[in-house]
Design an enzyme around this catalytic site. Structure first.
Site, PDB file in Angstrom:
ATOM      1  N   HIS A 162       0.827  -1.213   0.000  1.00 57.65           N
ATOM      2  CA  HIS A 162       0.000   0.000   0.000  1.00 57.65           C
ATOM      3  C   HIS A 162       0.859   1.260   0.000  1.00 57.65           C
ATOM      4  O   HIS A 162       0.373   2.344   0.297  1.00 57.65           O
ATOM      5  CB  HIS A 162      -0.946   0.024   1.217  1.00 57.65           C
ATOM      6  CG  HIS A 162      -1.685  -1.266   1.416  1.00 57.65           C
ATOM      7  ND1 HIS A 162      -1.243  -2.247   2.271  1.00 57.65           N
ATOM      8  CD2 HIS A 162      -2.805  -1.734   0.834  1.00 57.65           C
ATOM      9  CE1 HIS A 162      -2.073  -3.279   2.223  1.00 57.65           C
ATOM     10  NE2 HIS A 162      -3.022  -3.003   1.359  1.00 57.65           N
TER      11      HIS A 162
HETATM   12 FE1  FES Z   1       0.145  -1.893   3.762  1.00 57.16          FE
HETATM   13 FE2  FES Z   1       2.751  -2.286   3.973  1.00 57.16          FE
HETATM   14  S1  FES Z   1       1.767  -0.533   3.300  1.00 57.16           S
HETATM   15  S2  FES Z   1       1.181  -3.679   4.404  1.00 57.16           S
END
Ligand code: FES
Length: 192
Positions: A157
């Site tokens: 993410h």
């Molecule tokens: Fe979501 Fe690493 S940014 S698990």
């Protein structure tokens, strides 16, 4: 406000009602519940106690890493308690970048010195587990992207960690975890 006064019905005798207005049956119910609670605790404790890992199991779950072969700018991936562990030797530039940002506005404020061991400020030991939802960040292996702050980048993410493994951008709430470890010699660390 709720009326906390106990209501006494005509069928109830004076013996059923304590001076403070609590009916005898209420008291018996409360006593029974308390006994059940104590019984519950007595049953749960041995179970929890049995589930705790023994000293032998804990000792077996330490990880030793020889850091002597890690060159500046290199990381190695090890495993600690079944999870990825990153051990990195920082370059002078990476150390300078981390120290420069020690006083920056950090989401999870910690200095590089607080995240390393005295006398071994170039060795950064962190769990290789993103603190957002647990993906393994990139940046430990040669050629992997390191993110906007030159440390680690979580592709799941988009969390960016700096050269001290501190969260700088993206959804991860906290820095990469530095596990408990110690140097058992100048070149060997024992994690756990
Ligand atoms: Fe979501 Fe690493 S940014 S698990």
């Amino acid at each position: 406000m709720a009326d906390t006064t106990a209501t006494v019905t005509p069928e109830q005798t004076a013996a059923d009602v304590a001076p403070d207005g609590v009916r005898r049956r209420d008291f018996l119910d409360i006593a029974a519940l308390s006994a059940a609670g104590i019984g519950g605790l007595a049953v749960v404790y041995p179970l929890v106690s049995q589930m705790a890992p023994s000293r032998d199991v804990l000792a077996a779950s330490t990880t030793e890493v020889d850091v002597s072969a890690i060159e500046a700018g290199q990381s190695i991936k090890a495993v600690f308690r079944k999870q990825p562990l990153f051990v990195k030797r920082l370059t002078p530039q990476e150390i300078a970048a981390a120290q420069r940002d020690d006083n920056a506005s950090l989401r999870d404020p910690q200095t590089l010195a607080e995240r390393t061991k005295e006398g071994h400020g170039d060795i950064l030991v962190t769990m290789g587990v993103c603190t957002h939802l647990g993906c393994v960040p990139l940046g430990a292996a040669e050629g992997e992207v390191k993110g906007e702050f030159g440390g680690y980048f979580c592709p799941c993410h988009g969390s960016h960690y700096d050269t001290a493994g501190r969260i700088r951008k993206g959804p991860a709430p906290t820095n990469l975890v530095v596990p408990e470890y110690e140097f058992t010699s100048d070149t060997v660390i024992r994690v756990g």
